[in-house]
Enzyme design. Sequence first.
Site, mmCIF file in Angstrom:
data_model
loop_
_atom_site.group_PDB
_atom_site.id
_atom_site.type_symbol
_atom_site.label_atom_id
_atom_site.label_comp_id
_atom_site.label_asym_id
_atom_site.label_seq_id
_atom_site.Cartn_x
_atom_site.Cartn_y
_atom_site.Cartn_z
ATOM 1 C CG ASP A 299 54.946 40.339 -4.337
ATOM 2 O OD1 ASP A 299 55.572 39.931 -5.326
ATOM 3 O OD2 ASP A 299 53.714 40.451 -4.305
ATOM 4 C CD1 TRP A 395 46.881 32.827 -15.178
ATOM 5 C CD2 TRP A 395 44.727 32.280 -15.034
ATOM 6 N NE1 TRP A 395 46.271 33.287 -16.321
ATOM 7 C CE2 TRP A 395 44.948 32.966 -16.258
ATOM 8 C CE3 TRP A 395 43.444 31.835 -14.732
ATOM 9 C CZ2 TRP A 395 43.922 33.208 -17.167
ATOM 10 C CZ3 TRP A 395 42.424 32.074 -15.635
ATOM 11 C CH2 TRP A 395 42.668 32.741 -16.832
#
Length: 861
Positions: A299, A395
């Site tokens: 990010d 996940w």
Amino acid sequence: MKQKKLLVTFALGLCALTAAHAQDNEFDLGSQRSEVQLVNPVPGKKIDHQGLVINPTPRYVKLTGEGTVDISGGIKLEQPMPARKLFWDYWRDIDFLSRADKGFPMKIQLAKIPVIMDKGDQNSGTADGGYTLRITKKGITLQAFDDLGVFYGIQTLRQIMENPSVEGGKKLPCLEINDAPVFPYRGVVEGFYGTPWSHAVRLSLIDFYGKYKMNTYIYGPKDDPYHSSPNWRLPYPENEMKDIKELVAACKKNRVDFVWAIHPGKDIKWNEEDYQNLLHKLELMYQNGVQSFAIFFDDISGEGTNPNRQVELLNRLTKEFVKTKRDVAPLIICPTDYSKLWAKAGEDGPLSIYGKTLDPSVRVFWTGDVVCSDVTKSTLDWVDSRIKRPAFFWWNYAVTDYVRNLILQGPVYGLETSLTNNDMCGLVSNPMEHGEASKLSLYSVADYTWNPSVYNPIDSWERGLEVMMPRAKDAYRTFAIHSADTETGYRRDESWETETFRLTDYTLAKRDNLYKEFERVAKAPAEIEAGCTDELLIKELRPWLTEFAKLGERGKKAIELMDLYRSGDNLKFWSSYVKSRMSLEDKNAYEAHKSGTMKLQPFYDFAMEDLGDAFYEKLSGEKAFTLRGIGSYKSLKTTQAGLMLDGDSTTHYTSGVAQKAGDWMGVALPEPMSVREVHVLQGRNSKDDCDFYDHATLEYSVDGKTWQPMLADMKNRYDILWQGEPVQARYIRLRRLDSERTNWAAIRSFVVTPAGVASLEFANSKAEANDVLRAFDHQPVTSFKNTGEVSFEVPSGMTSYIFLLSLPEGGSVRVCQYDKRNKLKAEMTSSEPFFTIDVAKKVTRIALIGKAEVFEIIPKK
């Protein structure tokens, strides 16, 4: 008093407000999301474990048929362990057992042993965490090659003793367990955006990890300033470092690797100074007990994304820090290209550069095909072939940093059960900012990552509910089964045992079944409050439980309204209907802490819409003017479409999936009619939002098959306004044209104005004309608030008017009828919200006087 006469457009739709504010985040994660809006059913089924529940599910377990052994008199060490590890060192881990000189015999042995699995294969007893546990009439024997295996065997014994069939830990079943984990890394990454976990919650979770054999906790909260920019170079303040040292100690006690992560990529400079800054920070953490580290480059944008520089840094740290220390675990990296959605696939892509040049000991994170996605062999094959090692799966479930008004309590699924450690080296769950409430999903994550081949999502969830709230399991299950879906993004099944219906499909059987479920919903929060012993958990759940109870009552009331409508008592129905509406405060409270989003709340919304429309049609003989969302996105068939039809441009409908060729969004009118204006506001704002069609056409159709353009070949238009000669239309849509854009699509407002003008005369009213017109818009769900007097002309031929109002407690209104000379011809007062007046002779104007919310004034000829 002189009357002011105003001629206003009769706009069937709601006026657009000012644009919503632009997105604040510098890095817009939403622009990279592309989850498929499929709601796959939860696989698996509940199993009768016959009183023996162990989590994670062991690789091999067999009841030997010898019955039980009595350990109520305590246990006795029969044989000491090898000198390298004394049995007594484990007493802290076996605090659930009492010691007695003449107790039941127990042995703990460190030895190289074969671990026999359920398919007859043999795994080496040297595998980390492998153990055997035997309970016979002669004693308890726990064998393992290492300390970790002993600890895991102890956790299995602890769970056996906690089973109800063990009679309070007095009688153990004779059995044999051979067990070892499939994946080397199993655990949690605290890597979400939003409020980091409290210290108390982190400590509670670490004990939970240990009990259920998870071995990895990665500390990397996005909003920890000393983890990320701009303060990653600075040492933690003394009090925060003290907390981290306590976390490290708790992890060691629970045999969990505390992995401290740093996120330097936003402003890192690829020079010697910043390398030394990073090395110094890692050294400080090492001196305080940290022995495992991760470097995050997710990010970010700019220079920090350079894969060659990232590899140089990691390789140098591996050589100069990890291998020099000798007791530091291999590094873990979260790459910038952590999802297949935007990862560059070629030989020159960052992941391929990792595969060619990154030290093979470094573990590489991967989130799957998109940010939040299923764990599949196909996505792992794709990334493994590039990074040249089994990926480490990050996940993104049950994370809710993109839907923070939801709390996910549903089953854990979307995990391929055929995977081995050749496909991925492990999996960590990125949970919610609500750490205690995340335990339900983590219980199943522990189950899957230990033994994926037998993972059963439904059964694991059912067992987890019992563990989380044994004294209120049924109530907690009711809350959890209706608190599972994300509404958009990574969709999860919810309320799968509940059948809802529309007004036209009403049957007594459907009605009774659903009413009983809403009764359970209404009662569940109080039962959970009374039965939950985890104060940290109930504190997290409480805001959602408050709204869940209200949802139950709303659902019950909606069904009772259906009964009233069918009874034919118009006054009683309408009086109850207006009292059952959600106020703005109710809606805001629900939006802040939502549950039941897939079936329960939509049932209420659709019921109120259906009842309002049906009642209007019954009274007027005409169809209500209700716009219905249509388009290529599945979510347009849900109540989410109402967000572009609610008159509030600060709310928006969003597709929840990437836009593609042929996509469109629009509305269906109740019947073909002449339309003279269409106003659409695209995107989440009208300034710089990325979720819109940057190349589009506005079209209309009578039959939904043949479409004609209103505005063609529009580019980069947020605010779309068509005005012109009226056209006959039943359907109006905004269709995407050729574009490279793959963002989501969003609409804040979709207003349709039919051709036609209404003349209203009103006095002593502060209401704007468009507000007043809501009383004449053929939409019984819209309204305006009258605070003084509003009057309207009476066209020739009108014989009566039906008033649909909502009055304040103890309030009333007056209705006065005037002729063209403004002479009072008739007057009445009503304290009822539903009434009819007959038009007196020669009346040309009617005035409504008094405080009231006016929903509809229906003329009759």
